[in-house]
Scaffold this motif. Structure first.
Motif, PDB file in Angstrom:
ATOM      1  N   TYR A   1     -25.244  -2.758  57.691  1.00 18.92           N
ATOM      2  CA  TYR A   1     -25.970  -1.699  56.215  1.00 18.92           C
ATOM      3  C   TYR A   1     -25.774  -0.925  57.124  1.00 18.92           C
ATOM      4  O   TYR A   1     -25.242  -0.476  58.838  1.00 18.92           O
ATOM      5  CB  TYR A   1     -27.063  -2.393  57.371  1.00 18.92           C
ATOM      6  N   LEU A   2     -25.608  -0.114  56.684  1.00 19.81           N
ATOM      7  CA  LEU A   2     -24.508   1.781  57.218  1.00 19.81           C
ATOM      8  C   LEU A   2     -26.200   2.729  56.720  1.00 19.81           C
ATOM      9  O   LEU A   2     -26.687   2.564  56.253  1.00 19.81           O
ATOM     10  CB  LEU A   2     -23.512   1.507  56.635  1.00 19.81           C
ATOM     11  N   PRO A   3     -25.651   3.503  58.181  1.00 16.42           N
ATOM     12  CA  PRO A   3     -27.085   4.212  58.151  1.00 16.42           C
ATOM     13  C   PRO A   3     -26.910   5.280  57.296  1.00 16.42           C
ATOM     14  O   PRO A   3     -27.390   6.308  56.694  1.00 16.42           O
ATOM     15  CB  PRO A   3     -26.280   5.238  59.217  1.00 16.42           C
ATOM     16  N   ASN A   4     -25.829   5.398  55.798  1.00 12.98           N
ATOM     17  CA  ASN A   4     -26.013   6.231  54.754  1.00 12.98           C
ATOM     18  C   ASN A   4     -26.610   5.709  53.582  1.00 12.98           C
ATOM     19  O   ASN A   4     -26.239   5.836  52.558  1.00 12.98           O
ATOM     20  CB  ASN A   4     -24.454   6.768  54.672  1.00 12.98           C
ATOM     21  N   SER A   5     -27.038   4.324  53.692  1.00 10.99           N
ATOM     22  CA  SER A   5     -28.080   3.690  53.025  1.00 10.99           C
ATOM     23  C   SER A   5     -26.874   2.831  52.311  1.00 10.99           C
ATOM     24  O   SER A   5     -27.894   2.290  50.851  1.00 10.99           O
ATOM     25  CB  SER A   5     -28.804   5.024  51.613  1.00 10.99           C
ATOM     26  N   PHE A   6     -25.806   2.665  52.592  1.00  9.05           N
ATOM     27  CA  PHE A   6     -24.759   1.972  51.586  1.00  9.05           C
ATOM     28  C   PHE A   6     -25.060   0.633  52.544  1.00  9.05           C
ATOM     29  O   PHE A   6     -25.427   0.180  53.656  1.00  9.05           O
ATOM     30  CB  PHE A   6     -23.236   2.334  52.052  1.00  9.05           C
ATOM     31  N   ALA A   7     -24.802  -1.202  52.121  1.00  9.00           N
ATOM     32  CA  ALA A   7     -24.773  -1.780  52.609  1.00  9.00           C
ATOM     33  C   ALA A   7     -23.866  -2.935  51.657  1.00  9.00           C
ATOM     34  O   ALA A   7     -23.816  -2.554  50.885  1.00  9.00           O
ATOM     35  CB  ALA A   7     -26.492  -2.645  52.506  1.00  9.00           C
ATOM     36  N   ILE A   8     -22.507  -3.923  52.689  1.00  7.22           N
ATOM     37  CA  ILE A   8     -21.550  -4.778  52.286  1.00  7.22           C
ATOM     38  C   ILE A   8     -22.347  -6.085  52.984  1.00  7.22           C
ATOM     39  O   ILE A   8     -22.953  -5.997  53.724  1.00  7.22           O
ATOM     40  CB  ILE A   8     -20.900  -4.419  52.469  1.00  7.22           C
ATOM     41  N   SER A   9     -22.150  -6.955  51.797  1.00  7.64           N
ATOM     42  CA  SER A   9     -22.543  -8.635  52.328  1.00  7.64           C
ATOM     43  C   SER A   9     -21.173  -9.608  51.496  1.00  7.64           C
ATOM     44  O   SER A   9     -20.907  -9.393  50.439  1.00  7.64           O
ATOM     45  CB  SER A   9     -23.946  -9.159  51.704  1.00  7.64           C
ATOM     46  N   SER A  10     -20.539 -10.000  52.242  1.00  5.71           N
ATOM     47  CA  SER A  10     -20.191 -11.474  51.756  1.00  5.71           C
ATOM     48  C   SER A  10     -20.254 -12.577  52.171  1.00  5.71           C
ATOM     49  O   SER A  10     -20.655 -12.597  53.032  1.00  5.71           O
ATOM     50  CB  SER A  10     -18.342 -10.819  52.589  1.00  5.71           C
TER      51      SER A  10
END
Length: 260
Positions: free
Chosen positions: A145-154
């Protein structure tokens, strides 16, 4: 109040914070699947998630599936244990006596552990018993979870499959799959996502009688939006191809959520 790590992350991201106000959710879902080589399928389900103590949440789900001319019903039950550290442990079990498409019995456990701020690791294992096959699926994954409101999951899945033919002969096949998902949070009330997945899938041929594999590729995306503090909708669509000469699948999913 103890809370799952996902809710904790939402609370520390800019402009977010409402998710922690709600600990219970009920959902009603419908899915339509177009299949290039067979008649279309439909699935209807209802799900409930209820926190009955600060440490525990209860899960329940009832599903009806109509696919390949067969109708299956399934009951799912589970629980989530929450820890002060932000870790969570989930266990779920499903029952579908006499099912032809859904697993007649399934059980799954998963552990989620915060690694560093904004990064969650997950490991799980699942056992599935179908009418003509059994499978053990293990998985490892991570969510950032990134502070710019993006999230990446794998997540990567490895499965061992044991097939049983109508004559009683048995054969085995190992498969794998991987999924990469990108999410953007406008707020905890509105989010969108896209994902890509690929892997292999095993099946049992009848003539000649042997196991075979096919490569699968899936691309999809969706969105979730709460139009009031308690009511929300969700939509997802994906396209899957299974081998050059096999089937193509287009699945559209619609959900109505109520949280309190």
């Amino acid at each position: 109040m103890r809370q799952c790590y996902f809710v904790f992350i939402l609370a520390v991201l800019p402009s977010l914070g409402r998710a922690a106000e709600y600990s219970d959710r009920a959902s009603l879902g419908y899915s339509h699947q177009w299949i290039s080589s067979a008649s279309s399928g439909n699935q209807l389900w209802s799900a409930l998630r209820h926190r009955f103590t600060e440490d525990w949440e209860a899960l329940g789900k009832v599903t009806y599936l109509d696919r390949y001319g067969r109708g299956d019903g399934e009951l799912g039950l589970g629980a989530i244990r929450l820890f002060d550290s932000g870790s969570s442990f989930r266990i779920e079990t499903s029952f579908a006596p006499g099912a032809d498409v859904l697993p007649r019995f399934g059980t799954e456990v998963e552990l989620g552990v915060p690694i560093i701020r904004g990064l969650l690791g997950m490991v799980g294992i699942r056992y599935l018993s179908y009418s003509g096959a059994k499978a053990v699926v293990s998985s490892v994954g991570a969510e950032l979870y990134l502070p710019n409101s993006f999230a990446i999951s794998s997540r990567v899945f490895f499965s061992g499959n044991d097939f049983e033919s109508p004559s009683g002969d048995r054969s085995s096949f190992n498969a794998w799959a991987g999924v990469l998902k990108l999410m953007y949070f406008f707020s905890d009330d509105a989010r969108i996502w896209v994902y890509h997945g690929s892997g292999t899938e095993g099946f049992l041929r009848t003539v000649p009688q042997e196991t075979a594999s096919v490569k699968t590729v899936t691309n999809g995306g969706g969105a979730q939006f709460f139009f009031t503090k308690q009511f929300g909708v969700e939509f997802n669509m994906d396209w899957q191809e299974r081998g050059a000469a096999l089937s193509r699948f287009v699945t559209s999913t619609y959900l109505l959520h109520y949280r309190w």
